[in-house]
Design an enzyme around this catalytic site. Structure first.
Site, PDB file in Angstrom:
ATOM      1  CG  HIS A 134      -0.628   0.193   2.580  1.00  0.00           C
ATOM      2  ND1 HIS A 134       0.162  -0.718   3.217  1.00  0.00           N
ATOM      3  CD2 HIS A 134      -0.232   1.246   3.453  1.00  0.00           C
ATOM      4  CE1 HIS A 134       0.788  -0.322   4.147  1.00  0.00           C
ATOM      5  NE2 HIS A 134       0.797   1.647   4.216  1.00  0.00           N
TER       6      HIS A 134
HETATM    7  C1  UD1 Z   1      -2.058   5.431   5.470  1.00  0.00           C
HETATM    8  C2  UD1 Z   1      -1.359   6.099   6.055  1.00  0.00           C
HETATM    9  C3  UD1 Z   1      -0.098   5.245   6.291  1.00  0.00           C
HETATM   10  C4  UD1 Z   1      -0.615   4.406   6.418  1.00  0.00           C
HETATM   11  C5  UD1 Z   1      -1.844   3.333   6.154  1.00  0.00           C
HETATM   12  C6  UD1 Z   1      -2.415   2.444   6.666  1.00  0.00           C
HETATM   13  C7  UD1 Z   1      -0.462   8.681   5.534  1.00  0.00           C
HETATM   14  C8  UD1 Z   1       0.053   9.474   4.983  1.00  0.00           C
HETATM   15  N1  UD1 Z   1      -0.613   7.166   5.570  1.00  0.00           N
HETATM   16  O1  UD1 Z   1      -1.944   5.451   4.028  1.00  0.00           O
HETATM   17  O2  UD1 Z   1       0.634   5.489   6.370  1.00  0.00           O
HETATM   18  O3  UD1 Z   1       0.863   2.773   6.601  1.00  0.00           O
HETATM   19  O4  UD1 Z   1      -2.952   4.545   6.129  1.00  0.00           O
HETATM   20  O5  UD1 Z   1      -3.280   1.186   6.348  1.00  0.00           O
HETATM   21  O6  UD1 Z   1      -1.368   8.880   6.866  1.00  0.00           O
HETATM   22  N2  UD1 Z   1      -9.100   4.464   0.521  1.00  0.00           N
HETATM   23  C9  UD1 Z   1     -10.272   4.520   0.775  1.00  0.00           C
HETATM   24  N3  UD1 Z   1     -11.140   3.177   1.651  1.00  0.00           N
HETATM   25  C10 UD1 Z   1     -10.783   3.646   2.719  1.00  0.00           C
HETATM   26  C11 UD1 Z   1      -9.188   4.199   2.950  1.00  0.00           C
HETATM   27  C12 UD1 Z   1      -8.794   5.035   1.909  1.00  0.00           C
HETATM   28  O7  UD1 Z   1     -11.199   3.958  -0.659  1.00  0.00           O
HETATM   29  O8  UD1 Z   1     -11.233   2.965   3.120  1.00  0.00           O
HETATM   30  C13 UD1 Z   1      -8.171   4.895  -0.635  1.00  0.00           C
HETATM   31  C14 UD1 Z   1      -8.128   6.058  -1.176  1.00  0.00           C
HETATM   32  O9  UD1 Z   1      -8.597   6.319  -2.300  1.00  0.00           O
HETATM   33  C15 UD1 Z   1      -7.561   7.173  -0.797  1.00  0.00           C
HETATM   34  C16 UD1 Z   1      -6.286   5.437  -0.909  1.00  0.00           C
HETATM   35  O10 UD1 Z   1      -7.102   5.294  -0.397  1.00  0.00           O
HETATM   36  O11 UD1 Z   1      -6.881   8.124  -1.494  1.00  0.00           O
HETATM   37  C17 UD1 Z   1      -5.722   6.130   0.663  1.00  0.00           C
HETATM   38  O12 UD1 Z   1      -6.303   6.370   1.408  1.00  0.00           O
HETATM   39  P1  UD1 Z   1      -5.318   7.112   2.983  1.00  0.00           P
HETATM   40  O13 UD1 Z   1      -5.745   6.923   4.050  1.00  0.00           O
HETATM   41  O14 UD1 Z   1      -4.866   8.686   2.402  1.00  0.00           O
HETATM   42  O15 UD1 Z   1      -3.889   6.837   3.161  1.00  0.00           O
HETATM   43  P2  UD1 Z   1      -2.921   5.200   3.242  1.00  0.00           P
HETATM   44  O16 UD1 Z   1      -2.069   5.117   2.272  1.00  0.00           O
HETATM   45  O17 UD1 Z   1      -4.317   4.131   3.787  1.00  0.00           O
HETATM   46  N1  UDP Z   2      -4.014  -6.109   8.876  1.00  0.00           N
HETATM   47  C1  UDP Z   2      -5.256  -6.805   8.407  1.00  0.00           C
HETATM   48  N2  UDP Z   2      -6.293  -6.811   7.550  1.00  0.00           N
HETATM   49  C2  UDP Z   2      -5.285  -6.116   6.328  1.00  0.00           C
HETATM   50  C3  UDP Z   2      -4.197  -6.206   6.043  1.00  0.00           C
HETATM   51  C4  UDP Z   2      -3.471  -6.039   7.482  1.00  0.00           C
HETATM   52  O1  UDP Z   2      -6.543  -6.731   9.503  1.00  0.00           O
HETATM   53  O2  UDP Z   2      -5.754  -7.309   5.210  1.00  0.00           O
HETATM   54  C5  UDP Z   2      -3.328  -5.432   9.575  1.00  0.00           C
HETATM   55  C6  UDP Z   2      -2.119  -6.471   9.983  1.00  0.00           C
HETATM   56  O3  UDP Z   2      -2.287  -7.453  10.633  1.00  0.00           O
HETATM   57  C7  UDP Z   2      -1.474  -5.027  10.959  1.00  0.00           C
HETATM   58  C8  UDP Z   2      -1.750  -4.360  10.388  1.00  0.00           C
HETATM   59  O4  UDP Z   2      -3.270  -3.835   9.855  1.00  0.00           O
HETATM   60  O5  UDP Z   2      -1.951  -5.050  11.691  1.00  0.00           O
HETATM   61  C9  UDP Z   2      -1.094  -2.814   8.986  1.00  0.00           C
HETATM   62  O6  UDP Z   2      -2.032  -2.103   8.362  1.00  0.00           O
HETATM   63  P1  UDP Z   2      -1.301  -1.524   7.996  1.00  0.00           P
HETATM   64  O7  UDP Z   2      -0.163  -2.393   6.655  1.00  0.00           O
HETATM   65  O8  UDP Z   2      -2.330  -1.306   6.808  1.00  0.00           O
HETATM   66  O9  UDP Z   2      -0.531  -0.161   7.611  1.00  0.00           O
HETATM   67  P2  UDP Z   2       1.230   0.161   8.228  1.00  0.00           P
HETATM   68  O10 UDP Z   2       1.453  -1.234   9.784  1.00  0.00           O
HETATM   69  O11 UDP Z   2       2.082   0.070   7.154  1.00  0.00           O
HETATM   70  O12 UDP Z   2       0.912   1.603   8.763  1.00  0.00           O
END
Ligand code: UD1
Ligand code: UDP
Length: 352
Positions: free
Chosen positions: A203
């Site tokens: 991601h």
């Molecule tokens: C965010 C965090 C990242 C973390 C990750 C965990 C920041 C800068 N990034 O990244 O550090 O590792 O969450 O998963 O805060 N979207 C949906 N539905 C949702 C959420 C997101 O469709 O419920 C899509 C949208 O198109 C959005 C994109 O995902 O623009 C990115 O979501 P965003 O929360 O901005 O960043 P993540 O990549 O999820």
């Molecule tokens: N996770 C989950 N379902 C998924 C993918 C990840 O429950 O489909 C959990 C994973 O086990 C971990 C956390 O989400 O506990 C990690 O989140 P993510 O990878 O989104 O973010 P990061 O840790 O990189 O910020």
């Protein structure tokens, strides 16, 4: 004490589950969900499965560019703080919700505690690195998971209020691992055999926002021929569709919706190997003693590299295939993430 906790993204729900439970034995907690993640499988599923109390506020901020998303959060969080007047604010990790909560608290002179303080990837192109550095600068209590984190803070001149507490994700895993084994039916549903498949998550913008990187990763999975389960983050799905990769997936790769924590634990725990660019999953792989192939060229969790349970391969298809076929841990796993009592330690530190 009245404590306001800020969460917003998937990993923060998982981290706040054990700490909320612990804090509420002695304190009043106001839970504020920024709404950064909002799909059922990115948010509600964790509240339901992990019995996290319903947030007192859901700010419904949603997605947006970095500045827009963080700015909107800052405006709305400040309003809640002015109304609720918490004595302490707690933020988790390194997302935009972390930074917005931290800034709002420090500008209002409310004591700020940062869980997972001191982590550094030394890659300022990652939004998370900026969030980490700035959040640590304004924190009063820096709750560090590892000695490396404490050393990183020391190099930036931050030595006061710094505590080694262990990793709250270890607490979450210890609490839920047995439950996952009993309740999760994901292996049966996907017709997988223990030890005979790999699991992957992607991601990070460094991978998702580049067609080449995403193509290389998928190509490598195809070449390896290994049965692969891929719970796809919504950001990644959006880009894979845009690049035309979504409809050209190798037959050994199974794309699924993001799964709940219990299914994820079981999927990871029984996998042959894990591929990921996630921070949390690198740690969980280590805790579960499953070799991890990290699709990045750096990591803030450097300890996992030390005894060879984690290898950095970036989005290089040759390196990914090699690691899938040959990579083996060198040494026995050490208890580098604490012993599952991080939340208890944090409560004691807050009490004092
Ligand atoms: C965010 C965090 C990242 C973390 C990750 C965990 C920041 C800068 N990034 O990244 O550090 O590792 O969450 O998963 O805060 N979207 C949906 N539905 C949702 C959420 C997101 O469709 O419920 C899509 C949208 O198109 C959005 C994109 O995902 O623009 C990115 O979501 P965003 O929360 O901005 O960043 P993540 O990549 O999820
Ligand atoms: N996770 C989950 N379902 C998924 C993918 C990840 O429950 O489909 C959990 C994973 O086990 C971990 C956390 O989400 O506990 C990690 O989140 P993510 O990878 O989104 O973010 P990061 O840790 O990189 O910020």
């Amino acid at each position: 004490m009245k404590i306001a906790s800020i969460v917003g993204a998937r990993p923060q729900f998982i981290k706040c589950a054990p700490l909320s439970r612990e804090l509420r034995t002695e304190h009043e907690e106001i839970l504020i969900h920024t709404g950064q993640h909002y799909d059922h499988e990115m948010s509600d599923i964790f509240f339901e499965e992990l019995n996290i109390p319903k947030p007192d506020y859901n700010l419904g901020i949603g997605s947006g560019n970095q500045g827009e998303q963080t700015g909107k959060m800052l405006i709305e969080i400040e309003k809640v703080f002015l109304k609720e007047k918490p004595e302490m604010v707690l933020v988790y990790g390194d997302t935009n919700s972390t930074l917005a909560g931290g800034l709002a608290a420090s500008k209002l002179h409310i004591k700020l505690a940062h869980v997972e303080a001191g982590l550094r990837s030394f890659d300022r192109r990652m939004p998370e690195e900026i969030n980490r550095i700035l959040s640590d600068q304004v924190s009063d209590l820096l709750l560090c998971p590892t000695q490396t984190a404490i050393d990183n803070l020391g190099k930036e001149g931050i030595t006061e209020g710094v505590h080694l507490v262990g990793d709250v994700m270890m607490d979450a895993l210890e609490y839920n691992w047995k439950v996952a084994r009993e309740k999760s039916r994901i292996l049966e549903e996907l017709e997988l055999e223990k030890g005979k498949y790999v699991v992957i998550t992607v991601h990070r913008p460094g991978n998702t926002d580049s067609k080449d990187s995403m193509s290389n990763i998928i190509e490598a999975l195809g070449q390896s021929g290994k049965i692969t389960v891929f719970p796809v983050h919504p950001r990644t799905m959006k880009y894979m569709r845009e690049y035309g990769i979504w409809d050209n997936i190798p037959s050994n790769v199974k794309l699924i919706q993001p799964v709940g924590y219990l299914d994820m634990l079981r999927l990871m725990g029984d996998a042959e190997k894990i591929l990921t660019d996630s921070g949390g999953i690198q740690k969980e792989a280590y805790m579960l003693e499953v070799p991890c192939i990290t699709l990045r060229m750096n990591t803030e969790w450097v300890e996992t590299l030390g005894d060879g349970w984690n290898v950095l391969v970036g989005a290089d298809s040759k390196k990914i295939v090699k690691a899938l076929n040959e990579f083996k841990p060198r040494d026995r796993k050490k208890d580098i993430f604490g012993n599952g009592f991080a939340c208890e330690k944090i409560r004691e530190i807050i009490n004092n």
